[in-house]
Each structure stands twice: as C-alpha cells, then as structure tokens.
Design a protein around this motif. Structure first.
Motif, PDB file in Angstrom:
ATOM      1  N   LEU A 128      10.930   2.877   1.049  1.00 19.71           N
ATOM      2  CA  LEU A 128      10.948   2.257   2.374  1.00 19.71           C
ATOM      3  C   LEU A 128      10.354   3.189   3.425  1.00 19.71           C
ATOM      4  N   GLU A 129      10.703   4.468   3.358  1.00 13.79           N
ATOM      5  CA  GLU A 129      10.156   5.427   4.317  1.00 13.79           C
ATOM      6  C   GLU A 129       8.649   5.592   4.130  1.00 13.79           C
ATOM      7  N   ASN A 130       8.189   5.542   2.866  1.00 17.09           N
ATOM      8  CA  ASN A 130       6.764   5.707   2.599  1.00 17.09           C
ATOM      9  C   ASN A 130       5.951   4.536   3.150  1.00 17.09           C
ATOM     10  N   ILE A 131       6.395   3.308   2.875  1.00 18.91           N
ATOM     11  CA  ILE A 131       5.653   2.150   3.372  1.00 18.91           C
ATOM     12  C   ILE A 131       5.725   2.070   4.886  1.00 18.91           C
ATOM     13  N   ASP A 132       6.835   2.504   5.464  1.00 17.16           N
ATOM     14  CA  ASP A 132       6.945   2.518   6.925  1.00 17.16           C
ATOM     15  C   ASP A 132       5.950   3.504   7.527  1.00 17.16           C
ATOM     16  N   GLU A 133       5.805   4.668   6.891  1.00 17.88           N
ATOM     17  CA  GLU A 133       4.849   5.663   7.376  1.00 17.88           C
ATOM     18  C   GLU A 133       3.414   5.163   7.239  1.00 17.88           C
ATOM     19  N   LEU A 134       3.120   4.479   6.127  1.00 14.23           N
ATOM     20  CA  LEU A 134       1.770   3.944   5.934  1.00 14.23           C
ATOM     21  C   LEU A 134       1.430   2.906   6.997  1.00 14.23           C
ATOM     22  N   LEU A 135       2.355   1.999   7.239  1.00 13.83           N
ATOM     23  CA  LEU A 135       2.090   0.940   8.212  1.00 13.83           C
ATOM     24  C   LEU A 135       1.959   1.485   9.627  1.00 13.83           C
ATOM     25  N   ARG A 136       2.644   2.586   9.909  1.00 10.62           N
ATOM     26  CA  ARG A 136       2.577   3.159  11.253  1.00 10.62           C
ATOM     27  C   ARG A 136       1.300   3.964  11.474  1.00 10.62           C
ATOM     28  N   SER A 137       0.883   4.727  10.460  1.00  7.16           N
ATOM     29  CA  SER A 137      -0.208   5.680  10.659  1.00  7.16           C
ATOM     30  C   SER A 137      -1.567   5.175  10.188  1.00  7.16           C
ATOM     31  N   ALA A 138      -1.603   4.252   9.222  1.00  9.18           N
ATOM     32  CA  ALA A 138      -2.887   3.801   8.679  1.00  9.18           C
ATOM     33  C   ALA A 138      -3.605   2.890   9.664  1.00  9.18           C
TER      34      ALA A 138
ATOM     35  N   LYS B  13       1.172  -1.359  -5.915  1.00  8.14           N
ATOM     36  CA  LYS B  13       2.067  -2.129  -5.060  1.00  8.14           C
ATOM     37  C   LYS B  13       2.287  -1.357  -3.772  1.00  8.14           C
ATOM     38  N   CYS B  14       2.708  -2.070  -2.753  1.00  4.15           N
ATOM     39  CA  CYS B  14       2.933  -1.415  -1.465  1.00  4.15           C
ATOM     40  C   CYS B  14       4.132  -0.474  -1.508  1.00  4.15           C
ATOM     41  N   THR B  15       5.004  -0.629  -2.505  1.00  4.73           N
ATOM     42  CA  THR B  15       6.190   0.222  -2.603  1.00  4.73           C
ATOM     43  C   THR B  15       5.952   1.483  -3.427  1.00  4.73           C
ATOM     44  N   ASP B  16       4.749   1.649  -3.998  1.00  9.14           N
ATOM     45  CA  ASP B  16       4.466   2.853  -4.785  1.00  9.14           C
ATOM     46  C   ASP B  16       4.413   4.074  -3.875  1.00  9.14           C
ATOM     47  N   LEU B  17       4.937   5.183  -4.397  1.00  5.22           N
ATOM     48  CA  LEU B  17       4.957   6.415  -3.608  1.00  5.22           C
ATOM     49  C   LEU B  17       3.622   7.154  -3.656  1.00  5.22           C
ATOM     50  N   SER B  18       2.809   6.907  -4.667  1.00  5.06           N
ATOM     51  CA  SER B  18       1.512   7.580  -4.779  1.00  5.06           C
ATOM     52  C   SER B  18       0.450   6.558  -5.167  1.00  5.06           C
ATOM     53  N   PRO B  19      -0.789   6.741  -4.702  1.00  5.89           N
ATOM     54  CA  PRO B  19      -1.845   5.767  -5.006  1.00  5.89           C
ATOM     55  C   PRO B  19      -2.343   5.905  -6.439  1.00  5.89           C
ATOM     56  N   GLN B  20      -2.893   4.817  -6.943  1.00  5.90           N
ATOM     57  CA  GLN B  20      -3.490   4.833  -8.273  1.00  5.90           C
ATOM     58  C   GLN B  20      -4.893   5.431  -8.233  1.00  5.90           C
ATOM     59  N   ASP B  21      -5.597   5.224  -7.128  1.00  8.21           N
ATOM     60  CA  ASP B  21      -6.970   5.712  -6.994  1.00  8.21           C
ATOM     61  C   ASP B  21      -7.252   5.912  -5.511  1.00  8.21           C
ATOM     62  N   SER B  22      -8.342   6.607  -5.222  1.00 11.08           N
ATOM     63  CA  SER B  22      -8.737   6.841  -3.834  1.00 11.08           C
ATOM     64  C   SER B  22     -10.245   7.027  -3.774  1.00 11.08           C
ATOM     65  N   CYS B  23     -10.783   6.854  -2.577  1.00  9.91           N
ATOM     66  CA  CYS B  23     -12.223   6.991  -2.374  1.00  9.91           C
ATOM     67  C   CYS B  23     -12.462   7.573  -0.984  1.00  9.91           C
ATOM     68  N   LEU B  24     -13.217   8.655  -0.917  1.00 10.60           N
ATOM     69  CA  LEU B  24     -13.568   9.253   0.367  1.00 10.60           C
ATOM     70  C   LEU B  24     -14.636   8.413   1.061  1.00 10.60           C
ATOM     71  N   LEU B  25     -14.510   8.294   2.368  1.00  7.45           N
ATOM     72  CA  LEU B  25     -15.528   7.564   3.116  1.00  7.45           C
ATOM     73  C   LEU B  25     -16.881   8.256   3.017  1.00  7.45           C
ATOM     74  N   SER B  26     -16.860   9.568   2.872  1.00  8.93           N
ATOM     75  CA  SER B  26     -18.124  10.303   2.758  1.00  8.93           C
ATOM     76  C   SER B  26     -18.847  10.008   1.450  1.00  8.93           C
ATOM     77  N   ASP B  27     -18.137   9.468   0.452  1.00  4.90           N
ATOM     78  CA  ASP B  27     -18.774   9.119  -0.824  1.00  4.90           C
ATOM     79  C   ASP B  27     -19.392   7.727  -0.807  1.00  4.90           C
ATOM     80  N   ILE B  28     -19.081   6.929   0.197  1.00  2.25           N
ATOM     81  CA  ILE B  28     -19.589   5.558   0.256  1.00  2.25           C
ATOM     82  C   ILE B  28     -21.004   5.565   0.821  1.00  2.25           C
TER      83      ILE B  28
END
Length: 246
Positions: free
Chosen positions: A108-118, A165-180
């Motif tokens: 709950l704290e993780n998803i709250d932080e994501l929604l606030r800062s992302a 899922k939105c409740t996961d504590l860590s992402p499955q994958d990521s992509c830097l904007l500089s790589d796009i």
C-alpha cells in the motif's frame, strides 16, 4: 307473600342472593410476580456470557484451528483446552498473519508513493518485439497473434517501469528514456471487423520494441504526449552543454 297484578304474579324474594354461594368466588386471587430487577440482571448475565462464547468461537474459526476441546466450567464459563502442538500452530498462524499484514502495508505504501511521485501511471496491454539483425530475414507478420499481456506502466523521472501488477514492490522490467529512439502510433487492433484497442510503440537503439495498447484512445494519446515531451526535454538538456562549449 305473593302479589298479583292481573295475570302477573310477583315473587319478592326471588332475586335475593343465595346463602349457599361461597364468598371466595368474589375475592380476587393475588399473584406474586418476580422482581423485574432480578430478571433483567439474569438476562444481561446470560447475554454477556453467550456473546463471549460466540466471540471466542468466531476467532477460532477465523484462525482455522480444529480439534479444540470445549469444556464448561463454573458460573457458565466456557473454556478451550489445547495441547502444546495446537498452541504452536496457533502462534505460527498469528505470526503468518502479522507477516501478511506487514507485506500488505508495504504494498500500500509503495503504490501510494508511485501515484504521488510518478508523472503517469496506468494499466496497458503490452508485448515486445526485436528488430531483425543484419543478414537475418525480416520478421513474419504476427499482427494476428494475440499475445498482449496487461502490465502496470509507470513513467517516473528518466525511466519507464513495467510492473506485473500495481501492488508489486519491484518492477519486472524498465526502460530508460535515453534508450528510446522512436515513438509513434500503431494501427488500431481489430477483431471481427471491430476496433477494440488503440496502440502505440516505443523502440530502443538496442533493437527492442515495446508495443502498448489500450481500449481508451485518450489514455494512448496521453502516453504518447507525455513520453514525447520528456524525450524532447531530455534532448534539450543534453544539447545545452554542447552549445555552451561551442
């Protein structure tokens, strides 16, 4: 003495009360009722005892403990008898519940932080494709292949994160904007001649291509706009030092 009035004969003593009638019939019986205070006290005590028993039973049912022996003690008190093994099982279940509570709180704290800062978050249908290497044949047309999977996508700072899922504590994958190195719309996905999802892509200079889709065109347009703006801002930041050096 009888009195006669024409054809009517009057008997003076006919309606006098008979001496043989017992006087006890005219007396009201008196009943002794129990005190209302005593009844209320007994009822309240019984209800309180039943509530304690039901509460204990519901707690044991919640913890899914079985084979517990119930015994009646003095003063209508109910007791539960458990052995050492059952006590250890009870403590283990309580410990598991505490761990699960801590895990849910962290989610709950993780998803709250994501929604606030992302900057942007939301579920998108996704799939990945790789560019053909030099000398390889072009990839087959797989537009009819339905291998889209839902992912929770987060645009945060200089990176895009992909969660199962939105409740996961860590992402499955990521992509830097500089790589796009490319982003744009894709043809809408149709099924039985009907448009079901809108789509866009993001390609990287590593050869990986992210294809994203959603039933909402507004959501797709929002992602395209947000990522393009961040890419332009990043390019300006990288070009500014070079301009200063010149």
């Amino acid at each position: 003495m009888d009195v006669s009035l024409g054809n009517i004969r009057i008997y003076p003593d006919h309606f006098q009360p008979s001496a043989s009638c017992p006087t006890s019939l005219h007396k009201k019986k008196q009943y002794t009722y129990p005190s209302r205070t005593d009844n209320n006290t007994r009822c309240f005590s019984c209800l309180q005892t039943e509530r304690r028993i039901e509460k204990a039973k519901s707690m044991l049912k919640l913890l899914s403990l079985r084979r517990l022996t119930w015994s009646s003690g003095a003063d209508y008190e109910e007791k539960v008898e458990i052995n050492a093994t059952e006590l250890a099982a009870l403590r283990s279940e309580l410990s598991d519940l505490e761990e699960r509570e801590a895990h849910l709180k962290a989610q709950l704290e993780n998803i709250d932080e994501l929604l606030r800062s992302a900057r942007l978050t939301g579920y998108l249908y996704m799939r990945t494709r790789w560019k053909a290497l030099p000398g390889e044949p072009p990839p087959l047309d797989d537009s009819e292949v339905d291998d889209w999977l839902p992912r929770f996508v987060v645009l945060h700072g200089p990176c895009i994160f992909f969660y199962l899922k939105c409740t996961d504590l860590s992402p499955q994958d990521s992509c830097l904007l500089s790589d796009i190195d490319g982003i744009g719309p894709l043809p809408s996905i149709e099924k039985n001649g009907e448009e079901i999802r809108h789509a866009f892509y993001m390609s990287t200079h590593h050869g990986l291509r992210y294809e994203c889709s959603s039933e909402s065109k507004i959501q797709v347009d929002g992602w395209l706009t947000a990522v393009q703006e961040d890419l332009e801002l990043q390019h300006r930041d990288t070009e500014a030092p070079n301009t200063t050096k010149c």
